[in-house]
Structure formats: structure tokens, C-alpha cells
Write a protein that holds these residues in place. Structure first.
Motif, mmCIF file in Angstrom:
data_model
loop_
_atom_site.group_PDB
_atom_site.id
_atom_site.type_symbol
_atom_site.label_atom_id
_atom_site.label_comp_id
_atom_site.label_asym_id
_atom_site.label_seq_id
_atom_site.Cartn_x
_atom_site.Cartn_y
_atom_site.Cartn_z
ATOM 1 N N PRO A 181 -14.765 63.213 -13.464
ATOM 2 C CA PRO A 181 -13.427 63.125 -14.046
ATOM 3 C C PRO A 181 -12.682 61.904 -13.511
ATOM 4 C CG PRO A 181 -13.898 65.378 -13.344
ATOM 5 C CD PRO A 181 -15.020 64.527 -12.831
ATOM 6 N N GLY A 182 -12.015 61.178 -14.404
ATOM 7 C CA GLY A 182 -11.245 60.000 -14.002
ATOM 8 C C GLY A 182 -11.991 58.688 -14.159
ATOM 9 N N VAL A 183 -13.320 58.751 -14.245
ATOM 10 C CA VAL A 183 -14.106 57.525 -14.441
ATOM 11 C C VAL A 183 -13.945 57.066 -15.890
ATOM 12 C CG1 VAL A 183 -16.470 56.617 -14.518
ATOM 13 C CG2 VAL A 183 -15.755 58.097 -12.630
ATOM 14 N N ARG A 184 -13.784 55.761 -16.077
ATOM 15 C CA ARG A 184 -13.672 55.195 -17.427
ATOM 16 C C ARG A 184 -15.067 54.843 -17.945
ATOM 17 N NH1 ARG A 184 -9.293 53.224 -14.467
ATOM 18 N NH2 ARG A 184 -7.269 53.416 -15.507
ATOM 19 N N THR A 185 -15.230 54.949 -19.245
ATOM 20 C CA THR A 185 -16.539 54.565 -19.801
ATOM 21 C C THR A 185 -16.812 53.082 -19.557
ATOM 22 O OG1 THR A 185 -15.544 54.360 -22.009
ATOM 23 C CG2 THR A 185 -16.672 56.431 -21.491
ATOM 24 N N ALA A 186 -15.740 52.266 -19.499
ATOM 25 C CA ALA A 186 -15.927 50.848 -19.178
ATOM 26 C C ALA A 186 -16.457 50.659 -17.754
ATOM 27 C CB ALA A 186 -14.612 50.085 -19.352
ATOM 28 N N ASP A 187 -16.121 51.590 -16.836
ATOM 29 C CA ASP A 187 -16.656 51.516 -15.467
ATOM 30 C C ASP A 187 -18.177 51.705 -15.497
ATOM 31 O OD1 ASP A 187 -13.994 51.393 -14.595
ATOM 32 O OD2 ASP A 187 -13.898 53.562 -14.221
ATOM 33 N N LEU A 188 -18.621 52.614 -16.334
ATOM 34 C CA LEU A 188 -20.068 52.852 -16.456
ATOM 35 C C LEU A 188 -20.756 51.598 -16.992
ATOM 36 C CD1 LEU A 188 -19.936 56.444 -18.035
ATOM 37 C CD2 LEU A 188 -20.444 55.876 -15.649
ATOM 38 N N ASP A 189 -20.131 50.951 -17.962
ATOM 39 C CA ASP A 189 -20.705 49.725 -18.521
ATOM 40 C C ASP A 189 -20.772 48.629 -17.464
ATOM 41 O OD1 ASP A 189 -21.686 48.184 -20.831
ATOM 42 O OD2 ASP A 189 -19.830 47.040 -20.573
ATOM 43 N N ALA A 190 -19.725 48.518 -16.647
ATOM 44 C CA ALA A 190 -19.718 47.496 -15.586
ATOM 45 C C ALA A 190 -20.859 47.747 -14.606
ATOM 46 C CB ALA A 190 -18.374 47.501 -14.865
ATOM 47 N N THR A 191 -21.059 49.005 -14.242
ATOM 48 C CA THR A 191 -22.167 49.353 -13.343
ATOM 49 C C THR A 191 -23.507 48.992 -13.981
ATOM 50 O OG1 THR A 191 -20.911 51.184 -12.398
ATOM 51 C CG2 THR A 191 -23.300 51.256 -12.122
ATOM 52 N N ALA A 192 -23.642 49.317 -15.251
ATOM 53 C CA ALA A 192 -24.900 49.026 -15.958
ATOM 54 C C ALA A 192 -25.177 47.524 -15.959
ATOM 55 C CB ALA A 192 -24.845 49.561 -17.389
ATOM 56 N N ARG A 193 -24.170 46.748 -16.267
ATOM 57 C CA ARG A 193 -24.368 45.284 -16.311
ATOM 58 C C ARG A 193 -24.784 44.748 -14.953
ATOM 59 N NH1 ARG A 193 -20.617 42.367 -20.667
ATOM 60 N NH2 ARG A 193 -20.013 44.164 -21.916
ATOM 61 N N GLU A 194 -24.094 45.249 -13.910
ATOM 62 C CA GLU A 194 -24.384 44.762 -12.559
ATOM 63 C C GLU A 194 -25.816 45.129 -12.160
ATOM 64 O OE1 GLU A 194 -24.926 44.499 -8.538
ATOM 65 O OE2 GLU A 194 -24.444 46.517 -9.220
ATOM 66 N N LEU A 195 -26.206 46.369 -12.417
ATOM 67 C CA LEU A 195 -27.545 46.835 -12.025
ATOM 68 C C LEU A 195 -28.643 46.139 -12.817
ATOM 69 C CD1 LEU A 195 -27.019 50.684 -11.668
ATOM 70 C CD2 LEU A 195 -27.754 49.104 -9.874
ATOM 71 N N ILE A 196 -28.424 45.996 -14.103
ATOM 72 C CA ILE A 196 -29.453 45.352 -14.937
ATOM 73 C C ILE A 196 -29.687 43.930 -14.436
ATOM 74 C CG2 ILE A 196 -30.009 44.493 -17.248
ATOM 75 C CD1 ILE A 196 -28.349 46.907 -18.348
ATOM 76 N N GLY A 197 -28.600 43.225 -14.134
ATOM 77 C CA GLY A 197 -28.718 41.859 -13.631
ATOM 78 C C GLY A 197 -29.428 41.820 -12.283
ATOM 79 N N ARG A 198 -29.009 42.725 -11.393
ATOM 80 C CA ARG A 198 -29.592 42.741 -10.045
ATOM 81 C C ARG A 198 -31.074 43.079 -10.065
ATOM 82 N NH1 ARG A 198 -28.684 46.806 -6.061
ATOM 83 N NH2 ARG A 198 -26.775 47.510 -7.070
ATOM 84 N N LEU A 199 -31.479 43.926 -11.016
ATOM 85 C CA LEU A 199 -32.881 44.353 -11.066
ATOM 86 C C LEU A 199 -33.737 43.421 -11.930
ATOM 87 C CD1 LEU A 199 -32.166 48.191 -11.284
ATOM 88 C CD2 LEU A 199 -33.052 46.923 -9.316
ATOM 89 N N GLY A 200 -33.131 42.343 -12.399
ATOM 90 C CA GLY A 200 -33.914 41.297 -13.068
ATOM 91 C C GLY A 200 -34.131 41.505 -14.551
ATOM 92 N N GLY A 201 -33.377 42.425 -15.145
ATOM 93 C CA GLY A 201 -33.541 42.682 -16.577
ATOM 94 C C GLY A 201 -32.450 42.036 -17.410
#
Ligand code: MG
Ligand code: MG
Length: 249
Positions: free
Chosen positions: A33-53
Motif C-alpha cells: 500500500p502506498g507504492v506508486r505503479t511508476a515506482d515499480l517501473d523505475a525499479t524495473a528500468r534500474e534492474l534491467i539496466g543493471r543486469l545487462g538487459g
């Protein structure tokens, strides 16, 4: 045309699927509760980049984010935004990545806080239908065997089956032939062969089958605005049986 993958290509898709599974696991854990869907997208972008995808959805036909976040009555293709998730919501997180030229695609619907028992049941049955479909993803079967298993499971509980959107081949591109519907239609019904890689993805409404497209031209919602669940795995069809390449569980 259905592209069969050789062992080396399946290795590549398995690697992409492994990275994608890590990302989905992190995103699932972030939902609260309280997390924005845009926060999830930011996490996804950061992780995808960090993991080389590379985020396969970002820019695909103009889609503006790395993941689709479809809340409650949204079925698929929801665009992450400033909306805060609330206890009792459900959010489907759908992500596709490319890694080293290979693609994987998967989705999970996550309850936010505590959800109503009928919604909990919808999630369980939709997840179960995915596994019944995967069980049929065997050499010698046909696409309709997957579709029928999913459809029967969903309809036995009286839920709505989304028809205009379906699973698909995947691996060398994010969307390939064949289509994998969640119902048995009169379309092509190819035989399943070793080396096929498919995304199987039941989309299930608590109410009726029908869906409509919102004015943003992306978000698909149930016509009766009942909540909708969506789970997806990328699956390789091998002589030894189906192999889930996106084990996000
Ligand atoms: Mg898909
Ligand atoms: Mg997907």
C-alpha cells in the motif's frame, strides 16, 4: 511462420528468463500500500539496466514504460503512473526483456495488502489455469490442447475469459507466431514441436468475458469493471516436456 529454436538459442532465452524472473521477484516484493505503479517501473528500468538487459516493451509500438501495470479492472497494458496502490487492490505486472538478442516475457498478479476472498480465489484459479496450460505444452499436442485446458479451468469457476488478447511465440522477438488463445477457436491449430518457445498467459475477469480499450489507447479493462487477473510464463517445448524459462515463483 513458427521459428523453432535450437539448443543454443534456448540457452539464450533461458538466460533472459532467469534475469526476468529476478526482476519480477523484486517487483513483487516491492508491492505494498502506498507504492506508486511508476515506482515499480523505475525499479524495473534500474534492474534491467543493471543486469545487462533491455526493456522489450519500452518504445514497442510506442509503449512509454518498461512494464505494464494493470490495477484491478485493468486486464493488461496498463501504463505506470502516479497512482498509489491501496490495500485490497491487485496489480498485474507484465515485463518483457531482451538479453543478448533473446527475449522472455512473463507476468504476475500481486495482491496489495489484504484482498477480498473472491479476488484471492480469482488469483488462485488464474494461476492454476496457467499451470494446466503449461502441462499441455508437449510435443505432439496442438495449441488447442493448451487453450482448452486453460479455458475449462476458468469456465468451471464461472469466470470471464478474455478473448481478443492471447499468448504467443517468443524468444527471437517479443511477439512471434503462433498465437496461444485462452479459448478454443476456429483459427490455426498448429502441432507443438520440439524447439517451440511460447508465452502462455491467461487473462481472467471476475465477471464477464468482454473487455474495452480506454482512451489512453493502451489500457484494456473489463467491460463490467470487475477485477481481472493475468499470469504469464515463457515456456520451452522440449522432447523431455515443458520447461518454464521464467520461474518467477
Ligand atoms: Mg506476452
Ligand atoms: Mg507479458
Amino acid at each position: 511462420m513458427i521459428k523453432l529454436k535450437n539448443g543454443k538459442q534456448i540457452d539464450g532465452i533461458r538466460s533472459a528468463g532467469s534475469v526476468l524472473s529476478r526482476i519480477l521477484a523484486e517487483l513483487k516484493a516491492q508491492v505494498a500500500p502506498g507504492v506508486r505503479t511508476a515506482d515499480l517501473d523505475a525499479t524495473a528500468r534500474e534492474l534491467i539496466g543493471r543486469l545487462g538487459g533491455r526493456a522489450a516493451f519500452l518504445g514497442y509500438m510506442g509503449f512509454p514504460a518498461a512494464i505494464c501495470t494493470s490495477v484491478n479492472e485493468a486486464v493488461i497494458h496498463g501504463i505506470p503512473n502516479g497512482r498509489k496502490l491501496r490495500s485490497g487492490d491487485i496489480v498485474s505486472i507484465d515485463c518483457g526483456i531482451e538479453l543478448g538478442g533473446f527475449y522472455a516475457d512473463a507476468a504476475v498478479t500481486v495482491p496489495v495488502g489484504t484482498v477480498a476472498p473472491d479476488i484471492e480465489q480469482l488469483l488462485q484459479v488464474t494461476h492454476e489455469s496457467l499451470y494446466l496450460g503449461i502441462e499441455q505444452a508437449r510435443v505432439g499436442n496442438r495449441v488447442n490442447d493448451i487453450s482448452r485446458a486453460i479455458y475449462r479451468c476458468i469456465k468451471s469457476r464461472g469466470y470471464g475469459v478474455v478473448r481478443p488478447y492471447c499468448g504467443h511465440g517468443v524468444g527471437l522477438a517479443i511477439h512471434e507466431d503462433p498465437q496461444i488463445p485462452n479459448y478454443v477457436g476456429s483459427g490455426k491449430n498448429p502441432r507443438l514441436k520440439p524447439g517451440m518457445v511460447v508465452a502462455i498467459e491467461p487473462m481472467v475477469n471476475l465477471g464477464g468475458d468482454d473487455v474495452v480499450l480506454l482512451d489512453d489507447d493502451w489500457t484494456v479493462v473489463s467491460s463490467d469493471r470487475t477485477v481481472s487477473a493475468h499470469y504469464e510464463h515463457t515456456v520451452a517445448i522440449l522432447e523431455s516436456g515443458p520447461e518454464i524459462l521464467t520461474p518467477w515463483e
